[in-house]
Scaffold this motif. Structure first.
Motif, PDB file in Angstrom:
ATOM      1  N   LEU A  39    -129.199  36.776  28.264  1.00 19.96           N
ATOM      2  CA  LEU A  39    -128.728  35.779  27.305  1.00 19.96           C
ATOM      3  C   LEU A  39    -129.469  34.468  27.473  1.00 19.96           C
ATOM      4  CD1 LEU A  39    -124.820  36.181  27.509  1.00 19.96           C
ATOM      5  CD2 LEU A  39    -126.426  37.451  26.082  1.00 19.96           C
ATOM      6  N   LEU A  40    -129.776  33.831  26.343  1.00 19.32           N
ATOM      7  CA  LEU A  40    -130.221  32.440  26.312  1.00 19.32           C
ATOM      8  C   LEU A  40    -129.142  31.673  25.567  1.00 19.32           C
ATOM      9  CD1 LEU A  40    -132.203  30.049  26.547  1.00 19.32           C
ATOM     10  CD2 LEU A  40    -133.296  30.877  24.437  1.00 19.32           C
ATOM     11  N   THR A  41    -128.534  30.664  26.225  1.00 22.28           N
ATOM     12  CA  THR A  41    -127.431  29.921  25.615  1.00 22.28           C
ATOM     13  C   THR A  41    -127.642  28.419  25.797  1.00 22.28           C
ATOM     14  OG1 THR A  41    -125.950  29.652  27.518  1.00 22.28           O
ATOM     15  CG2 THR A  41    -125.952  31.807  26.432  1.00 22.28           C
ATOM     16  N   LEU A  42    -126.797  27.664  25.136  1.00 23.92           N
ATOM     17  CA  LEU A  42    -126.785  26.217  25.299  1.00 23.92           C
ATOM     18  C   LEU A  42    -125.598  25.764  26.136  1.00 23.92           C
ATOM     19  CD1 LEU A  42    -127.910  25.012  21.762  1.00 23.92           C
ATOM     20  CD2 LEU A  42    -129.282  25.547  23.774  1.00 23.92           C
ATOM     21  N   ASP A  43    -125.112  26.660  26.990  1.00 25.16           N
ATOM     22  CA  ASP A  43    -124.076  26.292  27.947  1.00 25.16           C
ATOM     23  C   ASP A  43    -124.641  25.330  28.992  1.00 25.16           C
ATOM     24  OD1 ASP A  43    -121.818  28.108  27.222  1.00 25.16           O
ATOM     25  OD2 ASP A  43    -123.314  29.645  27.630  1.00 25.16           O
ATOM     26  N   ASP A  44    -123.754  24.521  29.555  1.00 27.57           N
ATOM     27  CA  ASP A  44    -124.068  23.786  30.769  1.00 27.57           C
ATOM     28  C   ASP A  44    -124.123  24.814  31.907  1.00 27.57           C
ATOM     29  OD1 ASP A  44    -124.027  22.302  33.111  1.00 27.57           O
ATOM     30  OD2 ASP A  44    -122.379  21.003  32.492  1.00 27.57           O
ATOM     31  N   PRO A  45    -125.182  24.831  32.720  1.00 25.79           N
ATOM     32  CA  PRO A  45    -125.250  25.823  33.802  1.00 25.79           C
ATOM     33  C   PRO A  45    -124.039  25.827  34.724  1.00 25.79           C
ATOM     34  CG  PRO A  45    -127.348  24.685  33.565  1.00 25.79           C
ATOM     35  CD  PRO A  45    -126.373  23.977  32.662  1.00 25.79           C
ATOM     36  N   SER A  46    -123.300  24.708  34.785  1.00 25.44           N
ATOM     37  CA  SER A  46    -122.128  24.651  35.657  1.00 25.44           C
ATOM     38  C   SER A  46    -120.857  25.164  34.990  1.00 25.44           C
ATOM     39  CB  SER A  46    -121.901  23.217  36.139  1.00 25.44           C
ATOM     40  OG  SER A  46    -121.557  22.364  35.051  1.00 25.44           O
ATOM     41  N   ASP A  47    -120.900  25.535  33.705  1.00 27.06           N
ATOM     42  CA  ASP A  47    -119.721  26.068  33.035  1.00 27.06           C
ATOM     43  C   ASP A  47    -119.248  27.320  33.769  1.00 27.06           C
ATOM     44  OD1 ASP A  47    -119.589  24.145  31.037  1.00 27.06           O
ATOM     45  OD2 ASP A  47    -120.881  25.267  29.669  1.00 27.06           O
ATOM     46  N   PRO A  48    -117.953  27.451  34.029  1.00 23.96           N
ATOM     47  CA  PRO A  48    -117.473  28.563  34.860  1.00 23.96           C
ATOM     48  C   PRO A  48    -117.760  29.940  34.288  1.00 23.96           C
ATOM     49  CG  PRO A  48    -115.638  27.381  33.844  1.00 23.96           C
ATOM     50  CD  PRO A  48    -116.862  26.551  33.621  1.00 23.96           C
ATOM     51  N   TRP A  49    -117.792  30.062  32.954  1.00 31.03           N
ATOM     52  CA  TRP A  49    -118.021  31.373  32.360  1.00 31.03           C
ATOM     53  C   TRP A  49    -119.472  31.833  32.514  1.00 31.03           C
ATOM     54  CZ3 TRP A  49    -115.998  27.163  29.728  1.00 31.03           C
ATOM     55  CH2 TRP A  49    -116.886  26.422  28.964  1.00 31.03           C
ATOM     56  N   VAL A  50    -120.381  30.913  32.816  1.00 31.35           N
ATOM     57  CA  VAL A  50    -121.779  31.312  33.037  1.00 31.35           C
ATOM     58  C   VAL A  50    -121.884  32.194  34.272  1.00 31.35           C
ATOM     59  CG1 VAL A  50    -124.099  30.468  33.595  1.00 31.35           C
ATOM     60  CG2 VAL A  50    -122.740  29.320  31.820  1.00 31.35           C
ATOM     61  N   ALA A  51    -121.284  31.759  35.357  1.00 29.98           N
ATOM     62  CA  ALA A  51    -121.331  32.542  36.599  1.00 29.98           C
ATOM     63  C   ALA A  51    -120.581  33.862  36.449  1.00 29.98           C
ATOM     64  CB  ALA A  51    -120.742  31.733  37.749  1.00 29.98           C
ATOM     65  N   ALA A  52    -119.558  33.888  35.589  1.00 31.51           N
ATOM     66  CA  ALA A  52    -118.740  35.097  35.443  1.00 31.51           C
ATOM     67  C   ALA A  52    -119.342  36.109  34.477  1.00 31.51           C
ATOM     68  CB  ALA A  52    -117.338  34.716  34.972  1.00 31.51           C
ATOM     69  N   CYS A  53    -120.392  35.741  33.759  1.00 30.24           N
ATOM     70  CA  CYS A  53    -120.943  36.618  32.729  1.00 30.24           C
ATOM     71  C   CYS A  53    -121.579  37.872  33.354  1.00 30.24           C
ATOM     72  CB  CYS A  53    -121.986  35.861  31.913  1.00 30.24           C
ATOM     73  SG  CYS A  53    -122.660  36.836  30.537  1.00 30.24           S
ATOM     74  N   PRO A  54    -121.345  39.049  32.786  1.00 35.18           N
ATOM     75  CA  PRO A  54    -121.923  40.269  33.352  1.00 35.18           C
ATOM     76  C   PRO A  54    -123.418  40.429  33.097  1.00 35.18           C
ATOM     77  CG  PRO A  54    -120.672  40.773  31.375  1.00 35.18           C
ATOM     78  CD  PRO A  54    -120.413  39.333  31.680  1.00 35.18           C
ATOM     79  N   SER A  55    -123.978  39.648  32.188  1.00 35.50           N
ATOM     80  CA  SER A  55    -125.419  39.692  31.905  1.00 35.50           C
ATOM     81  C   SER A  55    -126.083  38.417  32.415  1.00 35.50           C
ATOM     82  CB  SER A  55    -125.673  39.826  30.396  1.00 35.50           C
ATOM     83  OG  SER A  55    -125.186  41.053  29.903  1.00 35.50           O
ATOM     84  N   PRO A  56    -127.331  38.488  32.877  1.00 41.29           N
ATOM     85  CA  PRO A  56    -128.028  37.272  33.318  1.00 41.29           C
ATOM     86  C   PRO A  56    -128.136  36.254  32.184  1.00 41.29           C
ATOM     87  CG  PRO A  56    -129.241  39.247  33.963  1.00 41.29           C
ATOM     88  CD  PRO A  56    -128.163  39.695  33.030  1.00 41.29           C
ATOM     89  N   ILE A  57    -127.864  34.993  32.492  1.00 37.61           N
ATOM     90  CA  ILE A  57    -127.893  33.925  31.486  1.00 37.61           C
ATOM     91  C   ILE A  57    -128.913  32.858  31.868  1.00 37.61           C
ATOM     92  CG2 ILE A  57    -126.606  32.029  30.426  1.00 37.61           C
ATOM     93  CD1 ILE A  57    -124.135  33.530  30.492  1.00 37.61           C
TER      94      ILE A  57
END
Length: 395
Positions: A39-57
């Motif tokens: 995934l390529l997203t515009l999330d903040d890298p510190s957003d908690p759901w980034v670390a929880a995502c099953p695919s690399p972001i």
């Protein structure tokens, strides 16, 4: 051949609803088929759901409320890494991630598709007239060129494709492809799921209930659901669970409406349900209800069908035709009287009729709404593109 597929989407927060939920379930299906998702997203890298995502972001956003309006980092990342993937899917429109995709992908020779996820539906033109002026200008310079340069513009249903073509002038040169959508196979039902749900709504105890499970948003027809539920006397022994995230003021206005309708003590508001609590809610519901004014697909409808839970949906949920033709649920208009009639029709059904409906719903899910089939079609599309590029390189 194992493929690496990149999905570009503005936000990977599961609370954002159907689009990201569908993307994540596509990732599960890719992996089951021997491929990988990134995934390529515009999330903040510190957003908690980034670390929880099953695919690399690759989270290329910035902290703060305006993070999604500055796609510079995403553009740089995409220019550097896009060719490392066998295919790219742009999920959604009208956001900073779309701008990043438009700046890099058209004319680059990189195989990509665009999945609008219902964002070209004319309902938005009618309900959001102030945004319409901006969107039409953006379509000329950003969304339009992005769509025309794609290998395919992907639609979940033929109805969505038809609505998009009617909605946007200059709809030419689009490689339209109806690819379906859906969700993954639900986990098997367990007692722990039901316990987790009851823990989330302790006041319910063991009373039967109808379930709304979605974002609590004006387009979801929440008011007409409450009004229809209040008007249907045959449902006095049931509760209504309004589960999902929503704006605090809007939720408070709905709670006040429930009180005025005299059903405040029969409606519960557990907020967003996830994991075992979510599945326990779906497996245990008498029926799942979604009376939206606009719904491109309705992932939760597919999830309910997969759990053998009857569905009551409006005719503005784009898979209503499939549900109606399969006699896998009840379809109504998004208005109070019709919703009340649909709820009453369900209440009048015998146990045998409901059981037969759940079997038909499960069969519909298996043949039409399994995400594995959608993933396989996407993989085939990118595999064909890669093979064509290989042949051209040898010529």
């Amino acid at each position: 051949m194992s493929l690496r597929i990149l999905h570009i989407i503005g936000d990977s927060n599961p609370a954002m609803g159907g689009a990201i939920e569908g993307v994540l379930r596509l990732g599960d299906a890719y992996r089951a088929l021997g491929h990988s998702q990134h995934l390529l997203t515009l999330d903040d890298p510190s957003d908690p759901w980034v670390a929880a995502c099953p695919s690399p972001i690759a989270a290329m956003g910035r902290p703060g409320p305006r993070k999604r309006f500055y796609p510079v980092r995403a553009i740089r990342w995409l220019r550097r890494h896009a060719r490392e993937f066998d295919g790219v899917v742009v999920d959604g429109l009208w956001n900073g991630s779309t701008l990043a995709a438009r700046r890099v992908l058209p004319g680059s020779g990189i195989a990509y598709c665009v999945f609008p996820h219902g964002m070209l539906d004319p309902w938005f033109r009618q309900s959001q007239p102030r945004k319409e002026w901006v969107k039409r200008r953006l379509f000329r310079v950003n969304e339009g060129p992005l769509l025309r340069g794609a290998e395919a513009v992907l639609f979940t249903t033929g109805r969505e494709c038809e609505l998009a073509a009617q909605s946007w002038p200059g709809w030419h040169g689009m490689a339209e492809k109806v690819i379906g959508f859906g969700t993954g196979e639900p986990p098997p039902e367990t007692g722990e799921m039901h316990s987790a749900f009851r823990a989330a709504v302790p006041d319910m105890k063991t009373r039967p209930y109808l379930l709304f499970l979605s974002r609590i948003h004006p387009k979801k027809g929440c008011e007409i659901l409450l009004e229809g539920f209040a008007a249907q006397r045959d449902l006095r022994d049931r509760q209504l669970v309004m589960a999902g995230p929503g704006d605090t003021d809007y939720v408070a206005s709905l709670q006040a409406l429930a009180d005025r309708l005299g059903i405040g003590d029969r409606v519960v508001w557990p907020g967003m349900l996830a994991g075992d609590a979510k599945w326990g809610a779906l497996y245990g519901a008498d029926a799942m209800v979604l009376t939206s004014y606009q719904e491109n697909f309705g992932v939760v409808v597919a999830e309910a069908l997969a759990c053998r839970t009857p569905v009551i949906i409006s005719d503005q949920v784009n898979i209503c035709t499939e549900v109606q033709q399969a006699d896998a649920g009840i379809v109504c208009r998004p208005e109070t009287t019709s919703v009340a009639e649909a709820l009453g029709g369900f209440a009048a059904m015998s146990e045998r009729e409901r059981s037969d409906m759940t079997l038909r719903g499960r069969a519909l899910f298996a043949r039409a709404f399994s995400m594995r089939e959608t993933a396989a079609r996407l993989i085939d599309l990118f595999a064909d593109s890669a093979e064509m590029e290989k042949q051209l390189s040898y010529s």
